[in-house]
Design a protein around this motif. Structure first.
Motif, short mmCIF file in Angstrom:
data_model
loop_
_atom_site.label_atom_id
_atom_site.label_comp_id
_atom_site.label_asym_id
_atom_site.label_seq_id
_atom_site.Cartn_x
_atom_site.Cartn_y
_atom_site.Cartn_z
N ALA A 167 0.84 -1.19 0.00
CA ALA A 167 0.00 0.00 0.00
C ALA A 167 0.88 1.24 0.00
N ARG A 168 0.36 2.35 -0.52
CA ARG A 168 1.15 3.58 -0.59
C ARG A 168 1.04 4.35 0.73
N MET A 169 2.14 4.33 1.47
CA MET A 169 2.13 4.95 2.80
C MET A 169 1.71 6.42 2.78
N GLN A 170 2.07 7.10 1.70
CA GLN A 170 1.79 8.55 1.64
C GLN A 170 0.30 8.85 1.57
N GLU A 171 -0.52 7.83 1.33
CA GLU A 171 -1.96 8.08 1.37
C GLU A 171 -2.58 7.45 2.60
N GLY A 172 -1.73 7.01 3.50
CA GLY A 172 -2.17 6.54 4.83
C GLY A 172 -3.32 5.56 4.78
N ILE A 173 -4.28 5.82 5.63
CA ILE A 173 -5.43 4.92 5.77
C ILE A 173 -6.21 4.80 4.46
#
Lengths: 336, 320
Positions: A167-173
């Motif tokens: 998952a892309r951490m920069q878009e968080g939840i």
């Protein structure tokens, strides 16, 4: 320092450099070390001709090799809110995005396309590992949903080529929420009775594996692809022991009952055609490379944002094949 | 209070002093310390209020992981009657990191599933610190199917650092198990409510959290990755977890704004660990309200409602 060293020499150098051979003509296989000529490598779909090592391939190159005649139409994807969390680590998220866009020439980490493979209509989506490690964010979720919706509208199968660091951490939840979102789309496909085939490519990890990449009706992987939930390094740190050779690789998963098949990239198209035609109740496809679909008018080609007609558009035996295929295709059309 | 968090150290000092004074008074009958002790109590209460008024995201993570915070087991014992644990995935094992079974909530049957972290060293090891293996998710799937078959609502209590990253877990298909668990949540014809009671750790939490309604406790967190993990990847330094916690927007308050959480359940002052009974009571009220609202919906509407909820997530950013 004078004008000769500052101006003349660089200019002369650059003239000579320009006539030089570009240094990206050869690629060294990371597995066996063989130097591979780039044109040969791309004709071989980024598979090493010496050791069959599968290197990463961009979605565009994959689709060019997959779809009949290299012709496909991109499916439009709804743009999500950009940088919803105003995320900032050492760099700002929008800066990382721009860098990735510049490096790849792509807008985001997933490409969705429709077209025909072996005269069989499909919608396909592929993740681009070179774009921020193919990470799943809102765009990827939207792309997946757009692909599924298009497949439902066309009543055709959906094929997913997965590749992601997770998952892309920069878009968080919001990136985590793509797990249930894409699963909703798979439910829609299931209710429409349409096949969903996943091709897992190197590497497929984290939240992507733990959602749409493991929910296929048929699960195929490319040889030696790393497929896991937690990466090998994380596991080694947790259990403090060395992992066995080939752990979490495609063949290992096949042995452990997690996959249906492991298939060479160069045979993938034929295999997909065979499987999808059976699942779709269509007659068998004709073997061999087919020419572009017969009913293709010029308007359609122009419409396609990306259309690549390789030099080998008229393959050996194409005439004979198309004659042979005329009947089954007509039968298939009649069935619709 | 036996356990104080790092940021509660000044508070520990004052509360400790008040306790000391009272202990002295108990030993010496002539001493009257009540006035001084009361002053200290007031000081402590003020400090507690100030500390908890604006918890930073990293502090929230610490509260969410507080060892004395009520866990799944505490909620199950207090919220339900006739709790009947049902074990096993029928394939491999029973995962003790996942509790689950039939129970009655306000007299009506429900199916409860949840992660349990354990409360002391022994139980933590037995529960694997709340990190489920594939058999845990497969047990949950089995229980959800059972609930679906007999029209029983599902209540999921989420409290996990994440799914277990182990060799056996991977071999037995951790990712497939999580994916199927999420899928099962989305297929249920019965109401499903998910409550993040502590830590909602990534994919391991999602498998239980695709309910019709997702509620979060005031000081719970729900994130794609732990702040430590995020810091070590993006900052190349695990000690930057404060910055990472900030950037990830993992608090209940932010998740409510983002539309991921549907409601935030207030905790007693100083967090659920200071007054577990009050926290459990608040959760009880929230479950009651959510189930009541969902009970009016028909099976098809429940599925549609749940799907739409997740499809819509992401349509508003934080600014909205």
């Amino acid at each position: 320092m004078n004008w000769i060293s500052n101006y003349v020499r660089p200019t002369i150098n650059s003239i000579f450099k320009r006539s030089d051979v570009p240094d990206n003509l050869w690629t060294k296989c990371p597995e066996c070390g063989t130097m591979l000529f780039h044109r040969e490598l791309s004709e071989n779909q980024q598979v090493c001709s010496n050791c069959d090592h599968h290197m990463n391939i961009t979605p565009r190159d994959r689709f060019a090799a997959l779809f009949d005649g290299g012709i496909f139409t991109e499916v439009k994807v709804k743009d999500p809110i950009s940088d919803p969390l105003q995320f900032r680590d050492q760099k700002k998220y929008p800066d990382r995005m721009r860098a990735a866009q510049k490096a790849t020439g792509e807008k985001e980490a997933m490409l969705v396309a429709e077209g025909e493979i072996g005269r069989t209509s499909i919608v396909a989506a592929a993740q681009d590992f070179s774009f921020m490690a193919g990470s799943m964010g809102m765009y990827v979720g939207n792309a997946f949903i757009a692909g599924v919706e298009r497949a439902i509208a066309k009543k055709c199968p959906f094929v997913m080529f997965s590749a992601a660091g997770g998952a892309r951490m920069q878009e968080g939840i919001l990136s985590l929420m793509q797990m249930p979102r894409t699963t909703v789309a798979i439910e829609m496909l299931r209710e429409a009775n349409l096949p969903y085939v996943v091709v897992l490519t190197h590497p497929t990890t984290g939240g992507v594996t733990a959602s749409y990449a493991m929910l296929g009706d048929v699960q195929i992987a490319e040889p030696n692809a790393l497929i896991c939930f937690a990466g090998p390094r994380v596991i080694e740190q947790t259990i403090r022991e060395k992992l066995p050779e080939g752990f979490q690789r495609a063949e290992y998963l096949l042995d452990h009952g997690m996959l249906d098949r492991v298939t060479d990239r160069r045979k993938m198209k034929d295999e997909l055609v065979t499987i999808l035609r059976m699942l779709g109740g269509l007659p068998p496809a004709v073997a061999g490379e087919l020419p572009p679909p017969a009913g293709l008018d010029t308007e359609f080609v122009e419409e396609a944002p990306v259309s690549k007609t390789p030099a080998t558009a008229a393959p050996k035996g194409a005439v004979a094949d198309s004659q042979k295929s005329a009947k089954p295709v007509a039968a298939a059309a009649a069935k619709k | 209070m036996a356990h104080y968090l790092e940021f509660e150290k000044p508070l520990a000092e004052i509360e400790g002093k008040a306790e000391e004074l009272r202990a002295m008074a108990r030993a010496n009958a002539e001493m009257d310390v009540e006035k001084e002790a009361a002053a200290l109590d007031k000081k402590a209460a003020d400090m507690l209020r100030d500390l908890y008024k604006n918890l930073t995201p990293w502090r929230k993570c610490q509260v969410a992981r507080h060892p004395e915070r009520p866990h799944c087991k505490d909620y199950i014992e207090a919220l339900f009657t006739d709790y009947t644990p049902l074990a096993g995935d029928r394939n491999f094992a029973d995962d003790h990191a996942v509790m689950g079974g039939l129970a009655r909530f306000n007299g009506a049957p429900v199916m409860v599933i949840g992660h349990e972290k354990g409360f002391d060293t022994q139980s933590r090891i037995e529960r694997n610190f709340g990190m489920a293996r594939p058999e845990g998710y497969r047990k949950a799937i089995r229980l959800m199917e059972l609930a679906d078959k007999f029209g029983i609502p599902v209540i999921a209590l989420v409290d996990t650092p994440g799914a277990y990253p182990g060799k056996g877990a991977e071999e037995r298909g951790q990712s497939e198990a999580i994916a199927r668990s999420t899928q099962k949540c989305l297929q249920l014809k019965v109401p499903m409510v998910s409550i993040i009671i502590g830590e909602g750790g990534s994919g391991g939490a999602v498998g239980f959290a695709a309910g019709n309604r997702v509620a979060m406790l005031e000081h719970s967190v729900y994130s794609v990755i732990s702040p430590e993990g995020c810091a070590s990847i993006l900052w190349k330094d695990a000690a930057k977890m404060r910055e990472a916690a900030e950037a990830l927007r993992l608090t209940a308050q932010d998740l409510l704004k983002l539309g991921v959480a549907d409601r935030v359940i207030s905790e007693p002052l100083g967090g659920a660990q200071r007054d577990p009974k009050a926290a459990i009571e608040a959760v009880s009220k929230a479950i009651e309200a959510m189930l009541k609202e969902l009970s009016k919906k028909k099976p098809d509407a429940l599925i549609k409602d749940r799907r739409q909820k997740f499809i819509d997530i992401g349509s508003k950013g934080l600014a909205a």
